[in-house]
Design an enzyme around this catalytic site. Structure first.
Site: not given
Lengths: 219, 231
Positions: A46-47
Site C-alpha cells: 500500500e505504500n
C-alpha cells in the site's frame, strides 16, 4: 497447533489464480512464500507498488524500495509504482481481491480489532481500516488465544474496532473458521492433533459445528 | 520557465515560523526530506503541526524534531517503532491525530485538488467516525472526511528541474506527489537538479506548478528500517 509458518502455508491455499492481493505485516507477509508457483497473482504494497518480489540479495538492497512493513524488497517484471492516493483508490475501489491481515481480536459477527490497546499501545491503524472497509474477501491470520490463554475469538471485540462485519475467514493456530452471515464462527478445519473440544473450549464467541470437522491439509 | 531554485535547505525553510502547519513526504524513512529536516533542527521554532504518514524513528527523520520538542501535533496513520513518540503521546505531551492511511492520502489529495470533503467507508463503526457525518450511499455507510492543506509542504524527489518538475524513484514516491500539491508553499529537495528541459515531459510525476522552491540536497543517508535479505 500450527506455528506461524504453517498458518501462512494454510492461508496460501486460499489464493486463486489472477488475484491482486494485499498482505499485511507479520504472518500475512509469510504467505507469499507458500503461494503455488503455477498461480499468477500480483502482490500489492500500500505504500505504492503492485508486483512485490522476493527480498533482495545483499547486492540488490535499495532503500527506495520497501514494502508496507518497511522491509527491503524487490520488484517482479511487470511491476508498477504509484503514489499513496492512487494506492488507496485501488483498495477502496475494490480492485484488490484479497486482503490478508493479522488481528488482536475478531468477533462472531466479523468485527476486527488490531490497531490499539488503550493506555498501552498506540501504533496506529496504518492502512488496515481502509483495507477492511473495502476488500471483498478478508482472511485473518491470528493466534486463537492470548499468551495468558484468553480467547481472541469473542462474542464482541473488547479493543477499539478496526472495521465492522468484514472478516470472512480466520486461520488460527488451532483452526480454520468462517464467519456466518447470521453471526458465529463456523468451524471448518482443525489443526493436526487439535480436538474439536479444545477449539470449543478456547473459542469464547459462538462456535458453530456442522458435521465432521476434518484435519487441515497444506497442499 | 519560472526558476524555482533556492540555494539550499537553510534558505528553503528560513521563513517557516512557530506553530506552522507542515506536511512532510515519506513512508517510514523512505522518501523523507532529510536535508530540510536537518535545516529545521537548526532553527529555533516550536509548536509545529506535522502531517506525515509516520513519525520517523528515535534518532532519524521526524523523530529528531520530536526529540527537540519542536512538534505540538502529529497527524499520521502509523507511529510504531518510535519509543520517544510513544512516550510523549502516552504522557500527553504530544497531540496526535491518527487517521486511516487511505483517508490521510485522500485528504491530502483533496486539499491539493480543491475538494473540501469526500465520503469514505474507512473507519465506519470505529472511533475514527466519532463526530463525523455518516451517510448511506447504495446501501453502504460512509464517513465524511475533510481536505488537508498545509502552510508548507516539504517533499523529497529523485530528480527535479529548475521549473520544479519532479520525478520520484521506487516506493520513495508515496505521499510526496500529493503533498506537493497541498502546500501553499511547497519545498522540494532532490537528489539531482537539472535545468528545465532536461527531463522528459512524459516521465514527470509532479508538475512544477505545485512547487515553489527546489534545491539539490546532499549527503543522503537513506537509512533502512528493516533490512531484509533473501536467504
Amino acid at each position: 497447533m500450527l506455528n506461524k509458518e504453517q498458518i501462512a502455508q494454510r492461508i496460501a491455499k486460499e489464493v486463486q489464480n489472477g488475484q491482486y492481493i494485499n498482505l499485511g505485516i507479520g504472518i500475512p507477509t509469510l504467505v507469499a512464500n507458500y503461494i503455488p508457483k503455477n498461480l499468477d497473482v500480483v502482490l500489492q504494497s500500500e505504500n505504492g507498488l503492485l508486483g512485490i518480489g522476493p527480498f533482495p540479495k545483499e547486492s540488490e538492497v535499495d532503500p527506495d524500495l520497501i514494502n508496507a512493513g518497511k522491509q527491503t524488497i524487490t520488484m517482479v517484471p511487470g511491476s508498477v509504482l504509484f503514489n499513496s492516493a492512487e494506492s488507496f483508490a485501488m483498495i477502496r475501489g475494490g480492485h484488490v481481491h484479497l486482503t490478508i491481515l493479522g488481528a488482536m481480536e475478531v468477533s462472531e459477527n466479523g468485527d476486527i480489532a488490531n490497531w490499539k490497546i488503550p493506555g498501552k499501545m498506540v501504533k496506529g491503524m496504518g492502512g488496515a481500516m481502509d483495507l477492511v472497509a473495502s476488500a471483498e474477501n478478508i482472511i485473518v491470520a491470528m493466534q486463537h488465544c492470548s499468551k495468558d490463554g484468553q480467547s481472541k475469538l469473542l462474542p464482541e471485540c473488547t479493543l477499539p474496532i478496526t472495521g465492522i462485519r468484514c472478516v470472512k475467514k480466520i486461520v488460527s493456530d488451532l483452526a480454520v473458521l468462517e464467519i456466518s452471515p447470521e453471526g458465529g464462527f463456523i468451524l471448518k478445519e482443525r489443526a493436526p492433533g487439535v480436538s474439536v473440544e479444545e477449539i470449543q473450549t478456547k473459542t469464547a464467541g459462538k462456535l458453530i459445528i456442522d458435521g465432521p470437522v476434518p484435519e487441515m491439509s497444506f497442499n | 520557465m519560472i526558476n524555482k531554485t533556492v540555494s539550499g535547505a537553510k534558505e528553503a525553510v528560513a521563513d517557516i515560523p512557530n506553530n506552522a502547519f507542515l506536511m512532510m513526504g515519506g513512508f517510514g524513512l523512505s522518501g523523507i526530506p532529510e536535508n530540510c529536516i536537518s535545516a529545521l533542527l537548526e532553527k529555533d521554532i516550536k509548536g509545529l503541526t506535522i502531517v506525515s504518514n509516520n513519525a520517523g524513528v528515535d534518532d532519524f527523520g521526524i523523530g529528531l524534531l520530536l526529540k527537540k520538542r519542536m512538534v505540538k501535533k502529529m497527524i499520521s496513520s502509523y507511529v510504531g517503532e518510535n519509543a520517544e513518540f510513544e512516550r510523549q503521546l502516552l504522557s500527553g505531551e504530544l497531540e496526535v491525530e491518527l487517521i486511516p492511511q487511505g483517508t490521510l492520502a485522500e485528504r491530502v489529495r483533496a486539499g491539493g485538488a480543491g475538494i473540501p470533503a469526500f465520503f469514505t467507508p474507512a473507519g465506519v463503526g470505529t472511533e475514527v467516525a466519532e463526530g463525523k457525518e455518516i451517510r448511506e450511499f447504495d446501501g453502504k455507510l460512509y464517513l465524511m472526511e475533510r481536505w488537508l492543506k498545509a502552510d508548507f509542504a516539504i517533499v523529497k524527489a529523485w530528480k527535479g528541474d529548475t521549473a520544479g518538475n519532479l520525478i520520484f524513484k521506487g516506493t520513495a514516491r508515496n505521499f510526496n506527489p500529493i503533498m506537493a500539491a497541498a502546500g501553499k508553499i511547497t519545498i522540494a529537495e532532490v537528489e539531482e537538479l537539472v535545468p528545465a528541459g532536461a527531463l522528459d515531459p512524459n516521465e514527470i510525476h509532479t508538475p512544477g506548478i505545485y512547487v515553489q522552491r527546489i534545491f539539490q540536497g546532499e549527503n543522503y543517508e537513506k537509512r533502512i528500517e528493516q533490512r531484509t535479505i533473501s536467504k
